[in-house]
Write a protein that holds these residues in place. Structure first.
Motif, short mmCIF file in Angstrom:
data_model
loop_
_atom_site.label_atom_id
_atom_site.label_comp_id
_atom_site.label_asym_id
_atom_site.label_seq_id
_atom_site.Cartn_x
_atom_site.Cartn_y
_atom_site.Cartn_z
N GLY A 50 58.10 5.61 7.31
CA GLY A 50 57.93 6.99 6.86
C GLY A 50 56.71 7.16 5.98
N ILE A 51 55.79 6.19 6.06
CA ILE A 51 54.60 6.23 5.19
C ILE A 51 53.34 6.48 6.01
N PHE A 52 52.52 7.38 5.50
CA PHE A 52 51.27 7.72 6.18
C PHE A 52 50.27 6.58 6.01
N GLU A 53 49.58 6.24 7.06
CA GLU A 53 48.58 5.17 7.00
C GLU A 53 47.36 5.69 6.23
N LYS A 54 47.35 5.37 4.95
CA LYS A 54 46.34 5.91 4.04
C LYS A 54 44.92 5.51 4.44
N ASP A 55 44.79 4.29 4.95
CA ASP A 55 43.46 3.77 5.28
C ASP A 55 43.02 4.13 6.70
N ILE A 56 43.73 5.06 7.32
CA ILE A 56 43.52 5.28 8.76
C ILE A 56 42.07 5.51 9.15
N LYS A 57 41.34 6.30 8.35
CA LYS A 57 39.94 6.61 8.72
C LYS A 57 39.08 5.35 8.67
N LYS A 58 39.33 4.58 7.62
CA LYS A 58 38.56 3.35 7.45
C LYS A 58 38.91 2.36 8.57
N ILE A 59 40.20 2.28 8.88
CA ILE A 59 40.64 1.37 9.94
C ILE A 59 39.97 1.77 11.26
N SER A 60 39.94 3.07 11.55
CA SER A 60 39.31 3.54 12.78
C SER A 60 37.84 3.14 12.82
N GLU A 61 37.17 3.29 11.71
CA GLU A 61 35.74 2.94 11.66
C GLU A 61 35.52 1.46 11.96
N ILE A 62 36.35 0.63 11.32
CA ILE A 62 36.22 -0.83 11.52
C ILE A 62 36.48 -1.18 12.99
N ILE A 63 37.52 -0.57 13.53
CA ILE A 63 37.91 -0.85 14.92
C ILE A 63 36.78 -0.40 15.88
N HIS A 64 36.27 0.79 15.65
CA HIS A 64 35.20 1.29 16.52
C HIS A 64 33.95 0.42 16.43
N LYS A 65 33.65 -0.04 15.22
CA LYS A 65 32.48 -0.90 15.03
C LYS A 65 32.63 -2.18 15.84
N ASN A 66 33.88 -2.59 16.03
CA ASN A 66 34.17 -3.80 16.80
C ASN A 66 34.13 -3.53 18.31
N GLY A 67 33.83 -2.29 18.68
CA GLY A 67 33.80 -1.92 20.10
C GLY A 67 35.20 -1.71 20.66
N SER A 68 36.20 -1.59 19.77
CA SER A 68 37.59 -1.43 20.23
C SER A 68 38.03 0.02 20.06
N LEU A 69 39.21 0.33 20.58
CA LEU A 69 39.71 1.71 20.54
C LEU A 69 40.91 1.84 19.59
N VAL A 70 41.18 3.08 19.17
CA VAL A 70 42.33 3.32 18.30
C VAL A 70 43.37 4.13 19.07
N TYR A 71 44.51 3.48 19.32
CA TYR A 71 45.63 4.16 19.97
C TYR A 71 46.62 4.54 18.88
N MET A 72 47.10 5.77 18.93
CA MET A 72 48.13 6.13 17.97
C MET A 72 49.42 6.49 18.70
N ASP A 73 50.50 5.83 18.29
CA ASP A 73 51.82 6.22 18.75
C ASP A 73 52.17 7.48 17.96
N GLY A 74 52.14 8.62 18.64
CA GLY A 74 52.31 9.90 17.94
C GLY A 74 53.73 10.45 18.00
N ALA A 75 54.70 9.53 18.25
CA ALA A 75 56.09 10.00 18.33
C ALA A 75 56.54 10.64 17.02
N ASN A 76 55.86 10.30 15.93
CA ASN A 76 56.24 10.88 14.63
C ASN A 76 55.34 12.06 14.24
N PHE A 77 54.84 12.76 15.22
CA PHE A 77 53.94 13.91 15.01
C PHE A 77 54.62 15.00 14.17
N ASN A 78 55.95 15.00 14.18
CA ASN A 78 56.69 16.00 13.39
C ASN A 78 56.29 15.97 11.91
#
Ligand code: PLP
Length: 495
Positions: A234-262
Motif C-alpha cells: 500500500g506504499i507509493f514507490e517514492k523513487d519511481i521517477k529516478k528508477i525510471s531514469e536509471i532503467i531507461h539509461k540502461n536501455g531497458s523498459l519500465v512496466y507497471m502493474d497498474g492493478a492498484n490504479f484505484n
C-alpha cells in the motif's frame, strides 16, 4: 452481536442439481413446429459430421425452471459478496458496483450481440471502444490501449510479450525482468510464461524500492523492471521517477502493474512517472464486479513507440467509419478469440462517464482517506503491528500478526472469525515479507460507520476471544472450517 451485521439463520441444504432431476422434466417447452416426423427430411444429425455425434446422451440435469433458480439462489446465499457485506480483501479493490453499470450492459442489444456481427451494424459499439481508449489515454498519459487481455494477469503477459517483441526486432538479447518482492504473485509467473527470467529485488526498510538498490541489479540482460505501484504494502514507490531514469539509461523498459490504479486514478498520470507500459484491471478500479475468476479485462496501455506491437484486432476510425483492423505489422498477434470482453469494458465506461471529469479523482482520494482511517485506528488497537506506523498509506494498509499472536489468535483465526461477525476477511499472509500479514483495502465506497463496526469486530476478536473458540471458527457459516491445505493438494471436483 447487534453492532455487527453477523451471520445467522437462513441457510438451506442443497443437493447437487443432477440429483434433483427427474427424467423428462424440462425448463422450457418449445412449440410444436406443426410437421409430422415423416415430413421432416433432415434432422440435425444429418448436418453434423458423424465423428462429432455422441454415442450416449450427455448426463445433464432434467429439471424445471424454479428448481434451477432456487438451486443457484440458495447456493449464492452460502457465500459473501460486495452487495451483502464489507469486503476489504487487500489488493482486490472489492468496491461496490453501481447498478447502472449492470443495467446498461444487460440491455438486450448489448448482451445479445454476436462477436461476428457485420461491422456496419455495430458502429456504436466500436465507437464506445474507440472512445474508451481515448479516456484511458487521458487518465494515464499513455498513447494507446489494447483491450484483448481478459484478466490482469493476461494483461501482464501481453505487456511482457510486447516487450519481448520490441527487443527481438531490435536484435537485443535481454531476458531478465526485475521484480520487487512486494509485487503481486502473478508478476514473476507472467514473466516466466512470456519467456523471461524474473529476478527479485528486495524492498527497502521503508516499504519501497530504493533507486540505488535497482542500480545493483542492472546489466545488459535486463529487459524491464516490473513495478506494482502502489506496491502490495500500500506504499507509493517514492523513487519511481529516478528508477525510471536509471532503467531507461540502461536501455531497458519500465512496466507497471497498474492493478492498484484505484490509489491515484485522476490524480497522477503514469506517463509522468516514466512508465512505458501498464495494465489496468478494469474489473477492479472501474467497479466492474469480479471475483471467482472473472469476467475481467486487463487493458494494456503503451507509449507511442510500442503501439505497433499491441495485439490485433483493434478499432480504427477513418472517414467517419469505425473498423476492426489487423494491420499492425509488428503485432504480437491475437491474445483472445475476438476483440475484447465488451461487457466488462462497457461497465467500466459507464462508471467513468457517470462520475465525470469532476468526480473521478475523488475515487482515489476517498479510497486513500478510508485506508488511512483504518491504518490509524487499527494501528492503535493492534499496538506495534503496523510496520509502517509513521507513514501514510495509499489504497490499502498492512499489519503483522504481532499484537494478536500475544493473545494466542493467529491471522488465520482473525480472518475466519470475521466471517461470523459478518465481514469478508482481509487478504491474509500476503505480502510474504510481512509476518502473518493482514492486508486491508476498504475502497472508497465504505462509510465510516461500516469501517467502525469492522474495527470493533477486530478488537473483540483479537482481545476478547478465547483460543479454543477461535480455532473452531467460522461456526455460523453453512460450510465450516475446511482443511485448506488438503483442499488445495487434493481437490475433489466430482461426486
Ligand atoms: C489482482 C491483481 C493482479 C491480477 O489480476 P487478475 O485479473 O486477477 O488476473 C495483478 N497484479 C495486482 C497488483 C493485482 O492486485
Amino acid at each position: 452481536m447487534v453492532n455487527f451485521p453477523g451471520i445467522s439463520g437462513l441457510f438451506f441444504d442443497e443437493d447437487l442439481l443432477i440429483r434433483q432431476g427427474s427424467k423428462g422434466v424440462y425448463g422450457i417447452s418449445i412449440p410444436d413446429c406443426g410437421l409430422k416426423d415423416s415430413e421432416i427430411e433432415k434432422t440435425p444429425k444429418d448436418y453434423i459430421n458423424k465423428k462429432f455425434i455422441r454415442k450416449k446422451p450427455p448426463r445433464l440435469p432434467e429439471v424445471s425452471e424454479p428448481t434451477v433458480v432456487r438451486h443457484f439462489v440458495r447456493l449464492s446465499s452460502w457465500n459473501m459478496c460486495v452487495d451483502s457485506v464489507f469486503y476489504p480483501l487487500g489488493s482486490c479493490t472489492m468496491k461496490y458496483n453501481p447498478k447502472i453499470n449492470e443495467l446498461i450492459a444487460s440491455l438486450d442489444n448489448i448482451k445479445n450481440l454476436h462477436p461476428l456481427t457485420p461491422i456496419h451494424l455495430v458502429q456504436p459499439v466500436l465507437k464506445i471502444i474507440h472512445d474508451f481508449n481515448l479516456i484511458l489515454c487521458e487518465l494515464t498519459g499513455l498513447d494507446e490501449f489494447s483491450f484483448s487481455p481478459q484478466a490482469g494477469a493476461a494483461g501482464e503477459f501481453t505487456g511482457l510479450k510486447v516487450i519481448k517483441k520490441y527487443y527481438d526486432l531490435k536484435g537485443e538479447k535481454r531476458d531478465t525482468i526485475l521484480i520487487p518482492d512486494s509485487a503481486h504473485g502473478t508478476n514473476p509467473a507472467s514473466s516466466a510464461l512470456a519467456g523471461f527470467t524474473p529476478v527479485e529485488i528486495k524492498t527497502g526498510a521503508n516499504g519501497h524500492i530504493e533507486a540505488k538498490d535497482v542500480e545493483r541489479y542492472l546489466s545488459e540482460n535486463v529487459a524491464a523492471i516490473m513495478l506494482t505501484n502502489p506496491n502490495t504494502l500500500g506504499i507509493f514507490e517514492k523513487d519511481i521517477k529516478k528508477i525510471s531514469e536509471i532503467i531507461h539509461k540502461n536501455g531497458s523498459l519500465v512496466y507497471m502493474d497498474g492493478a492498484n490504479f484505484n490509489a491515484f486514478l485522476g490524480n497522477v498520470k503514469v506517463s509522468d512517472m516514466g512508465i512505458d507500459i501498464i495494465q489496468l484491471n478494469l474489473h477492479k478500479t472501474f467497479s466492474t464486479p469480479h471475483g471467482g475468476g472473472g469476467p475481467g479485462s486487463g487493458a494494456v496501455g503503451v507509449r507511442g513507440f510500442l503501439k505497433d506491437y499491441l495485439p490485433v484486432p483493434y478499432v480504427s476510425f477513418n472517414d467517419g467509419n469505425y473498423n476492426l483492423s489487423e494491420d499492425k505489422r509488428q503485432t504480437i498477434g491475437r491474445i483472445a478469440p475476438f476483440l475484447c470482453n465488451f461487457g466488462v469494458l462497457l461497465k467500466a465506461y459507464v462508471y467513468i462517464l457517470s462520475l465525470g471529469n469532476d468526480n473521478i479523482s475523488a475515487v482515489s482520494e476517498i479510497a486513500i482517506l478510508n485506508a488511512n482511517y483504518i491504518k490509524k485506528r487499527l494501528g492503535k488497537v493492534l499496538n506495534g503491528a503496523d510496520p509502517f506506523e509513521d507513514k501514510l498509506c495509499m489504497h490499502e494498509c498492512v499489519f503483522t500478526d504481532k499484537a494478536l499472536e500475544d493473545n494466542g489468535i493467529s491471522t488465520l483465526e482473525l480472518a475466519k472469525l470475521l466471517i461470523d461477525y459478518g465481514f469478508h476477511p482481509p487478504t491474509v499472509y500476503f505480502p510474504k515479507n510481512i509476518h502473518g500479514a493482514i492486508m486491508i483495502e476498504p475502497t472508497e465506497t465504505e462509510s465510516i460507520k461500516t469501517m467502525d463496526r469492522f474495527l470493533k469486530a477486530i478488537e473483540k476478536i483479537g482481545f476478547k476471544t478465547k483460543k479454543p473458540a477461535a480455532l473452531k471458527s467460522p461456526r455460523k457459516t453453512k460450510v465450516k472450517r475446511v482443511n485448506e491445505v488438503l483442499a488445495n493438494k487434493h481437490p475433489i471436483f466430482k461426486y
